[in-house]
Design an enzyme around this catalytic site. Structure first.
Site, PDB file in Angstrom:
ATOM      1  N   TYR A  36      16.139  54.815  88.517  1.00 35.97           N
ATOM      2  CA  TYR A  36      14.788  54.386  88.138  1.00 35.97           C
ATOM      3  C   TYR A  36      14.174  53.524  89.212  1.00 35.97           C
ATOM      4  O   TYR A  36      14.842  53.106  90.166  1.00 35.97           O
ATOM      5  CB  TYR A  36      14.808  53.672  86.787  1.00 35.97           C
ATOM      6  N   ARG A  55      13.285  53.724  98.466  1.00 32.16           N
ATOM      7  CA  ARG A  55      14.479  53.280  97.727  1.00 32.16           C
ATOM      8  C   ARG A  55      14.846  54.300  96.657  1.00 32.16           C
ATOM      9  O   ARG A  55      16.029  54.558  96.416  1.00 32.16           O
ATOM     10  CB  ARG A  55      14.256  51.900  97.103  1.00 32.16           C
ATOM     11  N   ARG A 102      27.932  68.941  76.816  1.00 26.86           N
ATOM     12  CA  ARG A 102      28.348  67.683  77.435  1.00 26.86           C
ATOM     13  C   ARG A 102      29.576  67.912  78.297  1.00 26.86           C
ATOM     14  O   ARG A 102      30.599  68.404  77.806  1.00 26.86           O
ATOM     15  CB  ARG A 102      28.657  66.656  76.346  1.00 26.86           C
ATOM     16  N   HIS A 104      31.401  65.875  81.905  1.00 28.55           N
ATOM     17  CA  HIS A 104      31.205  64.841  82.933  1.00 28.55           C
ATOM     18  C   HIS A 104      30.776  65.442  84.261  1.00 28.55           C
ATOM     19  O   HIS A 104      29.912  64.910  84.944  1.00 28.55           O
ATOM     20  CB  HIS A 104      32.484  64.032  83.136  1.00 28.55           C
ATOM     21  N   LYS A 145      19.890  52.118  92.273  1.00 26.63           N
ATOM     22  CA  LYS A 145      19.158  51.598  91.110  1.00 26.63           C
ATOM     23  C   LYS A 145      19.381  52.551  89.943  1.00 26.63           C
ATOM     24  O   LYS A 145      18.492  53.319  89.544  1.00 26.63           O
ATOM     25  CB  LYS A 145      17.667  51.424  91.450  1.00 26.63           C
ATOM     26  N   GLU A 177      23.891  38.614  93.196  1.00 27.24           N
ATOM     27  CA  GLU A 177      22.461  38.649  92.838  1.00 27.24           C
ATOM     28  C   GLU A 177      22.329  38.256  91.376  1.00 27.24           C
ATOM     29  O   GLU A 177      23.285  37.773  90.771  1.00 27.24           O
ATOM     30  CB  GLU A 177      21.885  40.040  93.103  1.00 27.24           C
ATOM     31  N   LEU A 201      21.406  45.181  94.791  1.00 31.35           N
ATOM     32  CA  LEU A 201      20.272  46.085  94.917  1.00 31.35           C
ATOM     33  C   LEU A 201      19.412  45.590  96.080  1.00 31.35           C
ATOM     34  O   LEU A 201      19.118  44.389  96.160  1.00 31.35           O
ATOM     35  CB  LEU A 201      19.441  46.076  93.626  1.00 31.35           C
TER      36      LEU A 201
HETATM   37  N1  PDD Z   1      15.064  44.946  88.411  1.00 33.63           N
HETATM   38  N2  PDD Z   1      18.713  43.268  91.513  1.00 33.63           N
HETATM   39  C1  PDD Z   1      18.773  43.923  90.334  1.00 33.63           C
HETATM   40  C2  PDD Z   1      20.107  44.170  89.727  1.00 33.63           C
HETATM   41  C3  PDD Z   1      17.582  44.343  89.708  1.00 33.63           C
HETATM   42  O1  PDD Z   1      17.651  45.028  88.548  1.00 33.63           O
HETATM   43  C4  PDD Z   1      16.331  44.061  90.313  1.00 33.63           C
HETATM   44  C5  PDD Z   1      15.027  44.474  89.717  1.00 33.63           C
HETATM   45  C6  PDD Z   1      16.322  43.363  91.541  1.00 33.63           C
HETATM   46  C7  PDD Z   1      15.037  43.058  92.260  1.00 33.63           C
HETATM   47  O2  PDD Z   1      14.519  44.201  92.903  1.00 33.63           O
HETATM   48  P1  PDD Z   1      12.944  44.369  93.148  1.00 33.63           P
HETATM   49  O3  PDD Z   1      12.489  43.169  93.897  1.00 33.63           O
HETATM   50  O4  PDD Z   1      12.847  45.608  93.944  1.00 33.63           O
HETATM   51  O5  PDD Z   1      12.285  44.453  91.794  1.00 33.63           O
HETATM   52  C8  PDD Z   1      17.539  43.008  92.111  1.00 33.63           C
HETATM   53  C9  PDD Z   1      13.874  45.537  87.815  1.00 33.63           C
HETATM   54  C10 PDD Z   1      12.630  44.724  87.928  1.00 33.63           C
HETATM   55  C11 PDD Z   1      14.213  45.975  86.402  1.00 33.63           C
HETATM   56  O6  PDD Z   1      15.334  46.432  86.232  1.00 33.63           O
HETATM   57  O7  PDD Z   1      13.359  45.911  85.520  1.00 33.63           O
END
Ligand code: PDD
Length: 286
Positions: A36, A55, A102, A104, A145, A177, A201
């Protein structure tokens, strides 16, 4: 328009949110098999769009997929969903799609499921947030992501249960993070954030903070730091697309700095807000 009636994009169609349906065999539903993006929109324009789409490409490549749409096709969908000049965000999700059964292993020849929604950005807390440190229990490919967010969900909830807005994650003693954000510390006016790796991320907001730091002459470096450095930091910030740059004023029950947003955050916040405003102004002129 009320959220429930808002149009969303699903697999080539624009439908009211409450009428959007996917198969129970969708691998996003069964396996969390998808990725996403979250893209803020200011002045009716997606913020750092190119960076978010690149990304997305990397996340898709990480799960053996390619983007089902061209940049132009994504942009057309976004334009159709964005309404008005207020701050909002695009949520887009691509899953591997629904297979006949289903299994994997990745089936050949199925169509991805593509969903896009545009929603208002929730008000950003003022005055700073509380955070807690928690063990980073996530998988080892955090640079993707992925929609598979169960550990992030549980970590965020653990933070909320402890009266905090965010968790700062620690792996083998090293800060990685937040549960849904990147992390920065400030010590003696020098900003530091962990370097990009598979442990984090690559946040678009994180990159912008570093870019703005360089442009405006703030000392900033990408380096790993240990959990203990959080205790002696003058300031701690969390960054994300929907919450921008949030100062942490309390960590694990102890005051950070003076217990209020620090001077370096105020400088960075001013620079960041004026960068956002320039985008809104250029949208007005266009
Ligand atoms: N999340 N690290 C993680 C694990 C995140 O889920 C996010 C953002 C970030 C920051 O990334 P960015 O600056 O590109 O938004 C770092 C989004 C906002 C979410 O999951 O809703």
């Amino acid at each position: 328009m009320a959220q429930a009636d808002a149009l969303v994009y699903l697999n080539g169609n624009y439908v009211p949110l409450t009428e959007a349906r996917i198969s129970v065999l969708d691998r996003g539903f069964l396996f969390g098999d998808g990725v996403y993006e979250v893209i803020p929109v200011y002045g009716g324009k997606p913020f750092r769009l190119g960076e978010h789409l690149r990304r997305l490409d990397h996340s898709l490549a990480g799960i053996r997929m390619v983007s089902p749409l061209s940049d132009q096709e994504w942009t057309d969908i976004f334009s159709r969903l964005i309404e008005g000049p207020h701050d909002q965000y695009l949520y887009l999700q691509v899953t591997r799609g629904a297979a006949p059964a289903r299994d994997h292993a990745i089936p050949a020849g199925i169509e991805p499921t593509v969903f896009v929604q545009c929603s208002p950005i929730a008000p950003i807390p003022v005055g700073g947030i509380r955070a807690v440190t928690l063990e980073d229990i996530r998988w080892h490919w955090c640079h993707i992501k992925a929609i598979t967010l169960l550990s992030n969900v549980l970590l965020r909830q653990e933070a909320v249960d402890r009266g905090a807005a965010e968790a700062i994650l620690v792996r083998d003693g090293w800060v990685t993070e937040g549960a849904a954000s990147n992390v920065f510390i400030v010590k003696d006016e020098a900003i530091a954030t962990p370097p990009k790796s598979k442990d984090i991320l690559p946040g678009i907001t994180r990159d912008l903070v570093l870019e703005l730091a360089e442009k405006h002459g703030f000392a900033a470096e990408e380096r790993n730091f240990r959990r203990e450095e959080l205790d002696t930091a003058d300031e701690i910030w969390m960054s994300s697309s929907t919450r921008e740059i949030l100062p942490v004023v309390e960590l694990d029950g102890a005051i950070v700095g003076r217990g209020e947003p620090g001077p370096m955050w105020r400088h960075m916040q001013a620079v960041y807000q004026s960068y956002k405003q320039s985008l809104r102004d250029s949208a007005k002129l266009a």
